[in-house]
Motif scaffolding. Structure first.
Motif, PDB file in Angstrom:
ATOM      1  N   ALA A 171      29.810  42.608  49.556  1.00  0.00           N
ATOM      2  CA  ALA A 171      28.793  43.664  49.623  1.00  0.00           C
ATOM      3  C   ALA A 171      28.969  44.517  50.877  1.00  0.00           C
ATOM      4  CB  ALA A 171      27.395  43.043  49.579  1.00  0.00           C
ATOM      5  N   VAL A 172      29.243  43.866  52.005  1.00  0.00           N
ATOM      6  CA  VAL A 172      29.456  44.616  53.250  1.00  0.00           C
ATOM      7  C   VAL A 172      30.682  45.515  53.134  1.00  0.00           C
ATOM      8  CG1 VAL A 172      30.006  44.383  55.697  1.00  0.00           C
ATOM      9  CG2 VAL A 172      28.280  42.910  54.673  1.00  0.00           C
ATOM     10  N   CYS A 173      31.754  44.992  52.544  1.00  0.00           N
ATOM     11  CA  CYS A 173      32.964  45.801  52.362  1.00  0.00           C
ATOM     12  C   CYS A 173      32.700  47.008  51.475  1.00  0.00           C
ATOM     13  CB  CYS A 173      34.077  44.939  51.773  1.00  0.00           C
ATOM     14  SG  CYS A 173      34.681  43.638  52.887  1.00  0.00           S
ATOM     15  N   VAL A 174      31.925  46.814  50.406  1.00  0.00           N
ATOM     16  CA  VAL A 174      31.603  47.933  49.516  1.00  0.00           C
ATOM     17  C   VAL A 174      30.793  48.997  50.252  1.00  0.00           C
ATOM     18  CG1 VAL A 174      30.309  48.582  47.455  1.00  0.00           C
ATOM     19  CG2 VAL A 174      31.766  46.555  47.414  1.00  0.00           C
ATOM     20  N   VAL A 175      29.818  48.564  51.044  1.00  0.00           N
ATOM     21  CA  VAL A 175      28.994  49.522  51.792  1.00  0.00           C
ATOM     22  C   VAL A 175      29.845  50.294  52.792  1.00  0.00           C
ATOM     23  CG1 VAL A 175      27.089  49.705  53.431  1.00  0.00           C
ATOM     24  CG2 VAL A 175      26.880  48.198  51.456  1.00  0.00           C
ATOM     25  N   LEU A 176      30.722  49.584  53.508  1.00  0.00           N
ATOM     26  CA  LEU A 176      31.597  50.264  54.465  1.00  0.00           C
ATOM     27  C   LEU A 176      32.534  51.239  53.766  1.00  0.00           C
ATOM     28  CD1 LEU A 176      32.499  47.283  56.838  1.00  0.00           C
ATOM     29  CD2 LEU A 176      30.881  49.135  57.258  1.00  0.00           C
ATOM     30  N   PHE A 177      33.040  50.860  52.610  1.00  0.00           N
ATOM     31  CA  PHE A 177      33.922  51.760  51.853  1.00  0.00           C
ATOM     32  C   PHE A 177      33.185  53.020  51.427  1.00  0.00           C
ATOM     33  CE2 PHE A 177      35.613  53.181  47.746  1.00  0.00           C
ATOM     34  CZ  PHE A 177      36.919  53.483  48.115  1.00  0.00           C
ATOM     35  N   VAL A 184      34.642  61.026  54.945  1.00  0.00           N
ATOM     36  CA  VAL A 184      35.839  61.811  54.632  1.00  0.00           C
ATOM     37  C   VAL A 184      35.493  63.022  53.783  1.00  0.00           C
ATOM     38  CG1 VAL A 184      38.049  61.747  53.429  1.00  0.00           C
ATOM     39  CG2 VAL A 184      37.360  59.827  54.874  1.00  0.00           C
ATOM     40  N   ARG A 185      34.629  62.826  52.813  1.00  0.00           N
ATOM     41  CA  ARG A 185      34.250  63.945  51.947  1.00  0.00           C
ATOM     42  C   ARG A 185      33.508  65.014  52.733  1.00  0.00           C
ATOM     43  NH1 ARG A 185      30.997  63.317  46.197  1.00  0.00           N
ATOM     44  NH2 ARG A 185      31.164  65.519  45.569  1.00  0.00           N
ATOM     45  N   ARG A 186      32.702  64.580  53.685  1.00  0.00           N
ATOM     46  CA  ARG A 186      31.952  65.551  54.492  1.00  0.00           C
ATOM     47  C   ARG A 186      32.896  66.363  55.374  1.00  0.00           C
ATOM     48  NH1 ARG A 186      26.927  64.018  58.537  1.00  0.00           N
ATOM     49  NH2 ARG A 186      26.349  66.180  59.075  1.00  0.00           N
ATOM     50  N   LYS A 187      33.909  65.687  55.948  1.00  0.00           N
ATOM     51  CA  LYS A 187      34.866  66.417  56.780  1.00  0.00           C
ATOM     52  C   LYS A 187      35.645  67.430  55.956  1.00  0.00           C
ATOM     53  CE  LYS A 187      35.543  62.887  60.324  1.00  0.00           C
ATOM     54  NZ  LYS A 187      36.531  61.970  60.982  1.00  0.00           N
ATOM     55  N   ARG A 188      36.087  67.040  54.756  1.00  0.00           N
ATOM     56  CA  ARG A 188      36.798  67.975  53.897  1.00  0.00           C
ATOM     57  C   ARG A 188      35.918  69.156  53.515  1.00  0.00           C
ATOM     58  NH1 ARG A 188      40.007  63.971  49.658  1.00  0.00           N
ATOM     59  NH2 ARG A 188      41.414  63.027  51.217  1.00  0.00           N
TER      60      ARG A 188
END
Length: 235
Positions: A171-177, A184-188
């Motif tokens: 669950a933690v890995c999914v949240v971090l992903f 990344v989407r915001r920077k693009r």
């Protein structure tokens, strides 16, 4: 509890040679370590092929050797006593039917606690008519280890704990992903974003007022002329 367990291991390694040699004439089951939980029961079967035993005793090895049960077998009668402190009402003994020509009894210890973790061994007493002496033969011993929970329950508990830990990590890995993907989407989006120019305000078309052209009014009594010489001739 660890101290009891280690004492049992040392007891198995340091048992007197007389006890080991007498194991060929007497037997004791189970021979392996018995794992049980609190408030449960454990059974120890003591058997011998010698004839006419006088008595059978069950001993606890550590910290000091203590007799916890005594069976008087004289004259074919069985009478039980529980001299060990803390074992009153917790020990039962019954004859074993599968022994055959020998003698055997199954001793049950009930309401086990953590303090009952120990090494237990059977001791038979015989009377030798040839030498008119008493002979004592002891069994190899049975180690009983009492735990708070059943080992299978502990294994299940460990498996459930590992499953919960694995699900938490996933669950933690999914949240971090997801957070990384949003960043990344915001920077693009910021790189590609071009602000739109403000639209020029169009002035409203004002109505054009045309001045009415006044025509030349002809007055019959007033005569006008562009040529000034005309007036001079008249005057």
């Amino acid at each position: 509890m660890k101290a009891h367990w280690w004492s049992c291991v040392l007891g198995l390694l340091c048992m007197p040679s007389g006890v080991t040699l007498s194991a060929s004439k007497v037997s004791q089951d189970p021979k392996s370590i018995s794992l049980t939980r609190v408030n449960s029961s454990a059974e120890i079967t003591c058997s011998t092929l010698q004839s006419d035993p006088m008595s059978l005793s069950l001993y606890r090895r550590f910290p000091d050797t203590m007799q916890i049960a005594f069976l008087d077998l004289k004259n074919g009668l069985v009478s039980k006593t529980t001299p060990g402190a803390g074992f009153h009402g917790r020990i039962r003994a019954a004859p074993s039917q599968w022994i055959g020509d020998g003698h055997g009894f199954t001793v049950q210890l009930s309401l086990l606690g953590l303090e009952d973790t120990n090494l237990y061994y059977c001791s038979w007493e015989f009377f030798k008519k040839e030498t008119t002496t008493h002979e004592t033969l002891s069994g190899p011993g049975t180690v009983i280890i009492v735990r708070e929970r059943d080992p299978q329950e502990q294994c299940r508990g460990h498996i459930l704990d590992r499953i919960l830990i694995g699900l938490s990590v996933a669950a933690v890995c999914v949240v971090l992903f997801l957070c990384a993907a949003l960043i990344v989407r915001r920077k693009r989006f910021r790189r590609r974003f071009r602000p739109a120019r403000a639209a020029e305000r169009t002035r409203p078309n004002r109505p054009q007022h045309s001045c009415p052209q006044h025509g030349v009014q002809h007055d019959p009594y007033l005569m006008t002329s562009v040529n000034s010489s005309y007036y001079r001739g008249i005057l």
